[in-house]
Enzyme design. Structure first.
Site, PDB file in Angstrom:
ATOM      1  N   HIS A  13       0.215  -2.231  11.183  1.00 32.00           N
ATOM      2  CA  HIS A  13       1.265  -3.131  11.700  1.00 32.00           C
ATOM      3  C   HIS A  13       1.655  -2.796  13.144  1.00 32.00           C
ATOM      4  O   HIS A  13       2.824  -2.764  13.495  1.00 32.00           O
ATOM      5  CB  HIS A  13       2.500  -3.104  10.780  1.00 32.00           C
ATOM      6  CG  HIS A  13       2.194  -3.574   9.398  1.00 32.00           C
ATOM      7  ND1 HIS A  13       1.831  -4.874   9.121  1.00 32.00           N
ATOM      8  CD2 HIS A  13       2.168  -2.915   8.216  1.00 32.00           C
ATOM      9  CE1 HIS A  13       1.608  -4.992   7.817  1.00 32.00           C
ATOM     10  NE2 HIS A  13       1.790  -3.818   7.257  1.00 32.00           N
TER      11      HIS A  13
ATOM     12  N   ARG B  53      -9.440  -7.185   3.989  1.00 28.05           N
ATOM     13  CA  ARG B  53      -8.320  -6.747   4.828  1.00 28.05           C
ATOM     14  C   ARG B  53      -8.288  -5.222   4.908  1.00 28.05           C
ATOM     15  O   ARG B  53      -8.142  -4.637   5.987  1.00 28.05           O
ATOM     16  CB  ARG B  53      -7.017  -7.282   4.243  1.00 28.05           C
ATOM     17  CG  ARG B  53      -5.736  -6.919   4.996  1.00 28.05           C
ATOM     18  CD  ARG B  53      -4.558  -7.567   4.269  1.00 28.05           C
ATOM     19  NE  ARG B  53      -3.267  -7.384   4.933  1.00 28.05           N
ATOM     20  CZ  ARG B  53      -2.399  -6.422   4.664  1.00 28.05           C
ATOM     21  NH1 ARG B  53      -2.694  -5.506   3.738  1.00 28.05           N
ATOM     22  NH2 ARG B  53      -1.236  -6.351   5.295  1.00 28.05           N
TER      23      ARG B  53
ATOM     24  N   GLN C 160       0.546 -10.794  10.326  1.00 33.13           N
ATOM     25  CA  GLN C 160       1.105  -9.657   9.589  1.00 33.13           C
ATOM     26  C   GLN C 160       0.284  -8.383   9.798  1.00 33.13           C
ATOM     27  O   GLN C 160       0.815  -7.275   9.747  1.00 33.13           O
ATOM     28  CB  GLN C 160       1.157 -10.026   8.096  1.00 33.13           C
ATOM     29  CG  GLN C 160       1.864  -9.029   7.207  1.00 33.13           C
ATOM     30  CD  GLN C 160       1.180  -8.946   5.864  1.00 33.13           C
ATOM     31  OE1 GLN C 160       0.102  -8.384   5.751  1.00 33.13           O
ATOM     32  NE2 GLN C 160       1.805  -9.514   4.857  1.00 33.13           N
TER      33      GLN C 160
ATOM     34  N   GLN D 112       0.837  -1.198   0.000  1.00 33.32           N
ATOM     35  CA  GLN D 112       0.000   0.000   0.000  1.00 33.32           C
ATOM     36  C   GLN D 112       0.871   1.247   0.000  1.00 33.32           C
ATOM     37  O   GLN D 112       1.901   1.309   0.665  1.00 33.32           O
ATOM     38  CB  GLN D 112      -0.912  -0.018   1.223  1.00 33.32           C
ATOM     39  CG  GLN D 112      -2.026   1.005   1.167  1.00 33.32           C
ATOM     40  CD  GLN D 112      -3.053   0.776   2.263  1.00 33.32           C
ATOM     41  OE1 GLN D 112      -3.134  -0.295   2.844  1.00 33.32           O
ATOM     42  NE2 GLN D 112      -3.844   1.794   2.546  1.00 33.32           N
TER      43      GLN D 112
ATOM     44  N   SER E  27       4.109  -6.232   2.871  1.00 31.95           N
ATOM     45  CA  SER E  27       2.799  -6.179   3.513  1.00 31.95           C
ATOM     46  C   SER E  27       1.724  -6.742   2.579  1.00 31.95           C
ATOM     47  O   SER E  27       1.703  -7.943   2.307  1.00 31.95           O
ATOM     48  CB  SER E  27       2.503  -4.738   3.936  1.00 31.95           C
ATOM     49  OG  SER E  27       1.335  -4.662   4.717  1.00 31.95           O
ATOM     50  N   LEU E  28       0.849  -5.904   2.062  1.00 32.32           N
ATOM     51  CA  LEU E  28      -0.145  -6.336   1.082  1.00 32.32           C
ATOM     52  C   LEU E  28       0.489  -7.164  -0.045  1.00 32.32           C
ATOM     53  O   LEU E  28      -0.094  -8.132  -0.536  1.00 32.32           O
ATOM     54  CB  LEU E  28      -0.829  -5.099   0.490  1.00 32.32           C
ATOM     55  CG  LEU E  28      -1.439  -5.246  -0.910  1.00 32.32           C
ATOM     56  CD1 LEU E  28      -2.714  -6.035  -0.833  1.00 32.32           C
ATOM     57  CD2 LEU E  28      -1.636  -3.895  -1.559  1.00 32.32           C
TER      58      LEU E  28
END
Length: 316
Positions: free
Chosen positions: A204, A120, A253, A11, A95-96
């Site tokens: 996070h 998500r 995560q 992102q 991440s994503l």
């Protein structure tokens, strides 16, 4: 002969217009956007191609949008001989982007990844709305220094290291008051600068625990296949050992730190010296240069038709 790894962005890589040239030039890319539109029940492709920007940057939109655009770039690249010659022996995603890497490796079906990243993003946005929070990039500081800054700023509220991106760059995440305190304290603890990030909230970090709890049942119901090549997990900085822990690692995560630098260092230690960043932007190529300048300078970014044409031209 070295080894090739694919990298997929997270992102923040979104930009209005992304993927439009790919969809117009490659039917394979267009088909993925059409499929995503049908899965989600709205025109994700139109938001990618035309905006508006505030809609594209919404967390529940940007996450599937970046995933689909990255996979569209991969599909387009794969139509060329030069692209097919880039056979990955591992992949990682920020991440994503870990979802994108798992799709590329055959572990997660495209339709499941589109649906999950949309959920998500929605759950993460709801967690952001529940408590004012943010993220701060600490520059010129090591891991120990970032942890000390967080410890000192924690008198104002929850704050934790969230992204270990590269040497000299750690992103911390927490409630607004603690983020502001971290900015005030950063230089006195050895940081060169502290830069508040334009994000929806404290990703996070423990603030995302409600999002993790909401997403976990959907991840547990996910059908996971065998990986065609290893994928690095963000929360461990190491490879998935088998399909079994996918749901657990993706759940962790959401509210755990991203060990990006550690993951890249693992790949480098295992002999990976050719990296291809696939998707919008060049953020990961930039981080790679900070981790290993020589390898980073040789990295390739593929996110547009022009990038693919350059790749083909260089291989001719």
């Amino acid at each position: 002969m070295g080894k090739t790894a694919f990298l997929f962005p997270g992102q923040g890589a979104q930009v209005v217009g992304m993927g439009k040239d790919l969809a117009e030039a490659y039917p394979e890319a267009r088909a993925l956007y059409d499929q995503a539109d049908a899965i989600l029940g709205f025109g994700l492709s139109q938001v990618c191609f035309e905006g508006p920007e505030d809609r594209l940057t919404a967390t529940d939109i940007s996450q599937p949008a970046i995933l689909v655009t990255s996979l569209a770039a991969l599909a387009a690249m794969r139509t060329t001989e030069a692209g097919r010659a880039l056979e990955p022996e591992a992949a990682a995603g920020l991440s994503l982007g870990e979802y994108t890497a798992l799709v590329a490796a055959g572990a997660i079906a495209f339709e499941d990844a589109v649906r999950l990243t949309h959920l998500r993003g929605r759950f993460m946005q709801e967690a952001c709305d529940a408590q004012a929070s943010g993220m701060v990039s600490l520059l010129g500081v090591d891991v120990e220094g970032a942890e000390k800054i967080c410890e000192a700023a924690r008198t104002a509220g929850i704050i934790w290291p969230a992204n270990y991106n590269c040497p000299g760059q750690v992103v911390v995440s927490g409630v607004e008051a603690a983020c502001a305190r971290a900015v005030e304290l950063a230089e006195s603890y050895g940081a060169q600068r502290a830069v508040p990030l334009q994000v929806a909230g404290g990703f996070h970090s423990p603030l995302m625990a409600p999002a993790r709890e909401q997403l976990a049942p959907h991840l547990l119901a996910l059908r996971v296949g065998e990986l065609r090549f290893p994928v690095v997990a963000n929360v461990t900085g190491d490879y998935y050992s088998d399909p079994a822990p996918v749901a657990d690692l993706l759940a962790r995560q959401v509210d755990g730190p991203v060990l990006w630098q550690q993951g890249i260092e693992r790949l480098l230690a295992d002999g990976f010296d050719r990296f291809v960043e696939i998707g919008p932007g060049r953020v990961l190529t930039g981080l790679l240069k900070r981790i290993d300048r020589q390898v980073g300078r040789a990295a390739v970014a593929v996110g547009t038709v022009e990038d693919i044409e350059t790749l083909v031209g260089e291989s001719a």
